[in-house]
Design a protein around this motif. Structure first.
Motif, PDB file in Angstrom:
ATOM      1  N   PHE A   2       0.845  -1.190   0.000  1.00 35.01           N
ATOM      2  CA  PHE A   2       0.000   0.000   0.000  1.00 35.01           C
ATOM      3  C   PHE A   2       0.883   1.243   0.000  1.00 35.01           C
ATOM      4  N   PHE A   3       0.658   2.106  -0.972  1.00 39.35           N
ATOM      5  CA  PHE A   3       1.444   3.319  -1.120  1.00 39.35           C
ATOM      6  C   PHE A   3       0.534   4.539  -1.030  1.00 39.35           C
ATOM      7  N   PRO A   4       1.013   5.599  -0.396  1.00 41.70           N
ATOM      8  CA  PRO A   4       0.200   6.821  -0.360  1.00 41.70           C
ATOM      9  C   PRO A   4       0.156   7.478  -1.729  1.00 41.70           C
ATOM     10  N   LEU A   5      -0.969   8.067  -2.051  1.00 36.77           N
ATOM     11  CA  LEU A   5      -1.128   8.814  -3.299  1.00 36.77           C
ATOM     12  C   LEU A   5      -1.546  10.238  -2.970  1.00 36.77           C
ATOM     13  N   LYS A   6      -1.146  11.143  -3.803  1.00 34.82           N
ATOM     14  CA  LYS A   6      -1.586  12.527  -3.652  1.00 34.82           C
ATOM     15  C   LYS A   6      -3.046  12.627  -4.094  1.00 34.82           C
ATOM     16  N   ASN A   7      -3.823  13.375  -3.346  1.00 35.47           N
ATOM     17  CA  ASN A   7      -5.202  13.623  -3.730  1.00 35.47           C
ATOM     18  C   ASN A   7      -5.209  14.679  -4.828  1.00 35.47           C
ATOM     19  N   GLY A   8      -5.752  14.351  -5.965  1.00 33.43           N
ATOM     20  CA  GLY A   8      -5.795  15.280  -7.091  1.00 33.43           C
ATOM     21  C   GLY A   8      -6.882  16.330  -6.976  1.00 33.43           C
ATOM     22  N   SER A   9      -7.706  16.248  -5.954  1.00 38.66           N
ATOM     23  CA  SER A   9      -8.772  17.223  -5.761  1.00 38.66           C
ATOM     24  C   SER A   9      -8.250  18.410  -4.958  1.00 38.66           C
ATOM     25  N   SER A  10      -8.716  19.585  -5.300  1.00 38.51           N
ATOM     26  CA  SER A  10      -8.334  20.776  -4.534  1.00 38.51           C
ATOM     27  C   SER A  10      -9.181  20.917  -3.279  1.00 38.51           C
ATOM     28  N   SER A  11     -10.208  20.104  -3.150  1.00 32.77           N
ATOM     29  CA  SER A  11     -11.096  20.143  -1.991  1.00 32.77           C
ATOM     30  C   SER A  11     -10.714  19.051  -0.996  1.00 32.77           C
ATOM     31  N   ALA A  12     -10.712  19.389   0.272  1.00 32.79           N
ATOM     32  CA  ALA A  12     -10.441  18.396   1.310  1.00 32.79           C
ATOM     33  C   ALA A  12     -11.613  17.437   1.494  1.00 32.79           C
ATOM     34  N   ASN A  13     -12.759  17.755   0.875  1.00 35.20           N
ATOM     35  CA  ASN A  13     -13.955  16.934   1.015  1.00 35.20           C
ATOM     36  C   ASN A  13     -14.194  15.998  -0.152  1.00 35.20           C
ATOM     37  N   SER A  14     -13.223  15.870  -1.040  1.00 32.12           N
ATOM     38  CA  SER A  14     -13.388  14.953  -2.166  1.00 32.12           C
ATOM     39  C   SER A  14     -12.045  14.334  -2.526  1.00 32.12           C
ATOM     40  N   LEU A  74       0.565   4.373 -14.138  1.00 29.70           N
ATOM     41  CA  LEU A  74       0.953   3.243 -13.292  1.00 29.70           C
ATOM     42  C   LEU A  74      -0.136   2.199 -13.136  1.00 29.70           C
ATOM     43  N   LYS A  75      -1.284   2.393 -13.772  1.00 30.28           N
ATOM     44  CA  LYS A  75      -2.433   1.544 -13.469  1.00 30.28           C
ATOM     45  C   LYS A  75      -2.204   0.059 -13.733  1.00 30.28           C
ATOM     46  N   ASP A  76      -1.252  -0.296 -14.585  1.00 30.33           N
ATOM     47  CA  ASP A  76      -0.955  -1.709 -14.801  1.00 30.33           C
ATOM     48  C   ASP A  76      -0.248  -2.332 -13.604  1.00 30.33           C
ATOM     49  N   LYS A  77       0.264  -1.499 -12.693  1.00 31.75           N
ATOM     50  CA  LYS A  77       0.957  -1.983 -11.496  1.00 31.75           C
ATOM     51  C   LYS A  77       0.121  -1.795 -10.230  1.00 31.75           C
ATOM     52  N   VAL A  78      -1.096  -1.286 -10.376  1.00 33.75           N
ATOM     53  CA  VAL A  78      -1.957  -0.984  -9.237  1.00 33.75           C
ATOM     54  C   VAL A  78      -3.118  -1.965  -9.215  1.00 33.75           C
ATOM     55  N   SER A  79      -3.398  -2.527  -8.036  1.00 29.75           N
ATOM     56  CA  SER A  79      -4.508  -3.476  -7.895  1.00 29.75           C
ATOM     57  C   SER A  79      -5.819  -2.792  -7.572  1.00 29.75           C
ATOM     58  N   ALA A  80      -5.762  -1.722  -6.767  1.00 29.99           N
ATOM     59  CA  ALA A  80      -6.969  -1.019  -6.339  1.00 29.99           C
ATOM     60  C   ALA A  80      -6.591   0.333  -5.747  1.00 29.99           C
ATOM     61  N   ILE A  81      -7.569   1.206  -5.676  1.00 29.01           N
ATOM     62  CA  ILE A  81      -7.420   2.497  -5.004  1.00 29.01           C
ATOM     63  C   ILE A  81      -8.179   2.405  -3.685  1.00 29.01           C
ATOM     64  N   VAL A  82      -7.525   2.743  -2.599  1.00 27.40           N
ATOM     65  CA  VAL A  82      -8.147   2.725  -1.276  1.00 27.40           C
ATOM     66  C   VAL A  82      -8.207   4.171  -0.779  1.00 27.40           C
ATOM     67  N   HIS A  83      -9.387   4.598  -0.371  1.00 23.52           N
ATOM     68  CA  HIS A  83      -9.503   5.924   0.237  1.00 23.52           C
ATOM     69  C   HIS A  83     -10.625   5.923   1.268  1.00 23.52           C
ATOM     70  N   SER A  84     -10.693   6.993   2.025  1.00 22.58           N
ATOM     71  CA  SER A  84     -11.649   7.035   3.131  1.00 22.58           C
ATOM     72  C   SER A  84     -12.769   8.030   2.887  1.00 22.58           C
ATOM     73  N   HIS A  85     -13.866   7.767   3.557  1.00 25.54           N
ATOM     74  CA  HIS A  85     -14.983   8.696   3.684  1.00 25.54           C
ATOM     75  C   HIS A  85     -15.118   8.953   5.187  1.00 25.54           C
ATOM     76  N   PRO A  86     -14.328   9.858   5.741  1.00 25.00           N
ATOM     77  CA  PRO A  86     -14.314  10.016   7.195  1.00 25.00           C
ATOM     78  C   PRO A  86     -15.613  10.563   7.785  1.00 25.00           C
ATOM     79  N   TYR A  87     -16.433  11.235   6.981  1.00 29.14           N
ATOM     80  CA  TYR A  87     -17.658  11.850   7.509  1.00 29.14           C
ATOM     81  C   TYR A  87     -18.935  11.237   6.941  1.00 29.14           C
ATOM     82  N   SER A  88     -18.787  10.117   6.230  1.00 36.90           N
ATOM     83  CA  SER A  88     -19.965   9.470   5.667  1.00 36.90           C
ATOM     84  C   SER A  88     -19.732   7.972   5.585  1.00 36.90           C
TER      85      SER A  88
END
Length: 70
Positions: free
Chosen positions: A11-23, A33-47
């Motif tokens: 698991f590697f950290p990725l930069k959030n491409g959104s300028s909003s902290a809520n998306s 890199l998508k041929d080397k990536v199995s899935a994207i994991v992210h959180s919905h801390p408020y939902s």
């Protein structure tokens, strides 16, 4: 550098491409890199851990599954 490893998955950290902290948005680099990536994991801390319309579109456009936790 991997921040977490489980079995043979890294698991590697990725930069959030959104300028909003809520998306979340993928950065253009992930498409290179998508041929080397199995899935994207992210959180919905408020939902619930259900994909938003933007999550669904990003998953479909990238061809990568999105795993969401809250």
């Amino acid at each position: 550098r991997a921040i977490f490893q489980y079995d043979r998955q890294h698991f590697f950290p990725l930069k959030n491409g959104s300028s909003s902290a809520n998306s979340f948005a993928l950065t253009p680099e992930i498409y290179l890199l998508k041929d080397k990536v199995s899935a994207i994991v992210h959180s919905h801390p408020y939902s619930d851990a259900y994909p938003s319309p933007a999550d669904i579109a990003s998953s479909q456009n990238s061809g990568l599954p999105f795993l969401i936790y809250s």
